[in-house]
Design a protein around this motif. Structure first.
Motif, short mmCIF file in Angstrom:
data_model
loop_
_atom_site.label_atom_id
_atom_site.label_comp_id
_atom_site.label_asym_id
_atom_site.label_seq_id
_atom_site.Cartn_x
_atom_site.Cartn_y
_atom_site.Cartn_z
N GLU A 9 0.83 -1.21 0.00
CA GLU A 9 0.00 0.00 0.00
C GLU A 9 0.87 1.25 0.00
O GLU A 9 0.55 2.23 -0.68
CB GLU A 9 -0.91 -0.01 1.23
CG GLU A 9 -1.82 1.21 1.33
CD GLU A 9 -2.73 1.17 2.54
OE1 GLU A 9 -3.14 2.26 3.01
OE2 GLU A 9 -3.03 0.05 3.02
N GLU A 10 1.96 1.22 0.71
CA GLU A 10 2.80 2.41 0.84
C GLU A 10 3.53 2.75 -0.45
O GLU A 10 3.73 3.92 -0.78
CB GLU A 10 3.81 2.22 1.98
CG GLU A 10 3.21 2.19 3.38
CD GLU A 10 2.46 0.89 3.66
OE1 GLU A 10 2.72 -0.12 2.96
OE2 GLU A 10 1.61 0.88 4.57
N ARG A 37 0.70 7.99 -10.23
CA ARG A 37 0.86 8.57 -8.89
C ARG A 37 -0.45 9.19 -8.40
O ARG A 37 -0.89 8.95 -7.26
CB ARG A 37 1.97 9.63 -8.88
CG ARG A 37 3.38 9.06 -8.96
CD ARG A 37 4.40 10.12 -8.56
NE ARG A 37 4.31 11.31 -9.41
CZ ARG A 37 4.97 11.46 -10.56
NH1 ARG A 37 5.77 10.50 -11.00
NH2 ARG A 37 4.85 12.58 -11.25
N HIS A 38 -1.08 10.01 -9.25
CA HIS A 38 -2.30 10.70 -8.83
C HIS A 38 -3.46 9.71 -8.64
O HIS A 38 -4.26 9.87 -7.72
CB HIS A 38 -2.68 11.77 -9.86
CG HIS A 38 -1.81 12.99 -9.79
ND1 HIS A 38 -1.98 13.97 -8.84
CD2 HIS A 38 -0.77 13.38 -10.56
CE1 HIS A 38 -1.08 14.92 -9.01
NE2 HIS A 38 -0.33 14.58 -10.05
N HIS A 40 -3.26 6.51 -7.76
CA HIS A 40 -3.05 5.77 -6.52
C HIS A 40 -3.26 6.67 -5.30
O HIS A 40 -3.81 6.21 -4.29
CB HIS A 40 -1.63 5.18 -6.51
CG HIS A 40 -1.50 3.96 -7.37
ND1 HIS A 40 -1.02 2.75 -6.91
CD2 HIS A 40 -1.80 3.75 -8.68
CE1 HIS A 40 -1.02 1.86 -7.90
NE2 HIS A 40 -1.48 2.46 -8.98
N ASP A 41 -2.84 7.93 -5.39
CA ASP A 41 -3.07 8.86 -4.28
C ASP A 41 -4.57 9.07 -4.05
O ASP A 41 -5.03 9.16 -2.91
CB ASP A 41 -2.40 10.21 -4.54
CG ASP A 41 -0.89 10.15 -4.35
OD1 ASP A 41 -0.41 9.17 -3.74
OD2 ASP A 41 -0.20 11.07 -4.83
N PHE A 42 -5.34 9.14 -5.15
CA PHE A 42 -6.79 9.29 -5.03
C PHE A 42 -7.40 8.09 -4.31
O PHE A 42 -8.22 8.24 -3.39
CB PHE A 42 -7.40 9.46 -6.42
CG PHE A 42 -8.86 9.11 -6.49
CD1 PHE A 42 -9.82 9.93 -5.92
CD2 PHE A 42 -9.28 7.95 -7.13
CE1 PHE A 42 -11.17 9.61 -5.98
CE2 PHE A 42 -10.62 7.61 -7.19
CZ PHE A 42 -11.57 8.44 -6.62
N LYS A 44 -6.04 6.04 -2.28
CA LYS A 44 -5.64 6.03 -0.87
C LYS A 44 -6.37 7.11 -0.08
O LYS A 44 -6.79 6.89 1.06
CB LYS A 44 -4.13 6.23 -0.75
CG LYS A 44 -3.32 5.07 -1.33
CD LYS A 44 -1.83 5.41 -1.35
CE LYS A 44 -1.03 4.31 -2.04
NZ LYS A 44 0.41 4.63 -2.13
N GLU A 45 -6.53 8.29 -0.69
CA GLU A 45 -7.15 9.41 0.02
C GLU A 45 -8.59 9.09 0.40
O GLU A 45 -9.02 9.36 1.53
CB GLU A 45 -7.11 10.67 -0.83
CG GLU A 45 -7.78 11.88 -0.19
CD GLU A 45 -7.78 13.10 -1.09
OE1 GLU A 45 -8.61 13.99 -0.87
OE2 GLU A 45 -6.96 13.15 -2.03
N VAL A 46 -9.35 8.53 -0.54
CA VAL A 46 -10.77 8.24 -0.25
C VAL A 46 -10.98 6.83 0.27
O VAL A 46 -12.10 6.45 0.61
CB VAL A 46 -11.64 8.47 -1.51
CG1 VAL A 46 -11.50 9.89 -2.02
CG2 VAL A 46 -11.32 7.47 -2.61
N GLU A 47 -9.89 6.05 0.34
CA GLU A 47 -9.97 4.64 0.75
C GLU A 47 -11.08 3.92 -0.02
O GLU A 47 -12.03 3.38 0.55
CB GLU A 47 -10.18 4.53 2.27
CG GLU A 47 -8.98 5.06 3.05
CD GLU A 47 -9.04 4.72 4.53
OE1 GLU A 47 -10.13 4.34 5.02
OE2 GLU A 47 -8.00 4.83 5.20
#
Length: 281
Positions: A9-10, A37-38, A40-42, A44-47
């Motif tokens: 996940e990290e 990158r964006h 995957h960040d999305f 993670k941000e909203v799970e």
């Protein structure tokens, strides 16, 4: 080549980007690495849940099934999320005084007939007639000869000809004109009316879930081409339209709003004058 053995996940984005071959074209690499990158960040941000991701995949699948040579659901998606206007703004940073671009829209057709200057584009005889006229100029105010002006609009019922192939004549409210030495153009059409974008597909469902309407303010499409100048893709909007401040595709710009005036004594009910200013390539 750098390689990350374990996908966690990290370091999820790093693991994916590490698989891109070193020989990949640099710009393609830049775009795809940033996209990963964006994205995957999305997530993670909203799970994002598994069910939500399944809904997203189904949404994209249905958008693909809705698309063909006459309807492009992905263009509607791009337009309604403001992406089309953002890309256009980045690509067309023009000097003061130049005509601003706006969204292309999903209903343009290649191959519209070349028409004599002054021709009437309304083939179904419906709607309030309007004279469109003006000049095409450079930044110094000089007329530009040989500009190809491709125009198209909805009919008085708010539909483009491709949406009603069995009801409207082919090429209704469409045509191509070429300017002469004086840079002038003029043709007859109709005063456009507001209309909703097609909302019977996944994009329409998305708008409904977001509490947004699907309406566009009344407008006439223009696309101007000349070998020595930047292409202009734009609309002219009808002042006073109720949807000017809430266009579902974010296409309205103040410089493109004009007054449609009563054409007293003329051959049409209305007239709309607009000068286009082109930027050299």
């Amino acid at each position: 080549m750098a390689y990350i053995d374990s996908f966690t996940e990290e370091c999820s984005a790093e693991a994916v980007n590490a698989r891109i071959d070193e020989a990949v074209e640099p710009r393609f690499r830049e775009v795809m690495e940033s996209l990963v990158r964006h994205l995957h960040d999305f997530v993670k941000e909203v799970e994002l849940t598994q069910r939500e991701w399944e809904v997203a995949i189904d949404f994209l699948t249905r958008a693909g099934h809705m698309s063909d040579d006459k309807r492009q659901e992905f263009i509607l998606l791009s337009d309604t999320l403001g992406v089309s206007m953002l890309v256009d703004a980045i690509q067309h940073r023009r000097p003061s005084g130049a005509t601003e671009n706006t969204v292309f829209g999903p209903f343009h057709l290649d191959g519209a007939p070349e028409r004599e200057m002054g021709a009437n584009l309304s083939l179904d005889g419906k709607g309030e007639s309007c004279l469109y006229a003006g000049r095409v100029l450079d930044l110094d105010g000089n007329p530009i000869e040989g500009v190809r002006i491709d125009v198209w609009s909805d009919n008085s019922d708010g539909f483009y000809d491709v949406q009603q192939p069995d009801e409207q004549p082919k090429w209704n409210n469409r045509g191509v004109f070429t300017t002469g030495a004086d840079g002038r153009y003029w043709f007859a059409g109709i005063k456009p009316v507001p209309y909703p974008i097609p909302d019977d597909g996944p994009v329409g469902q998305m708008l409904s879930c977001l509490g947004r309407h699907a309406w566009r303010p009344a407008h006439m499409h223009f696309m101007l081409d000349h070998p020595q100048f930047e292409r202009i893709v734009t609309h002219t909007f009808v002042s006073g339209d109720p949807y000017l401040t809430s266009d579902t595709v974010f296409g309205v710009k103040d410089s493109l709003i004009l007054n449609y005036l009563e054409n007293t004594g003329g051959d049409t009910q209305w007239k709309a004058n607009f000068d286009f200013v082109m930027v050299p390539k």
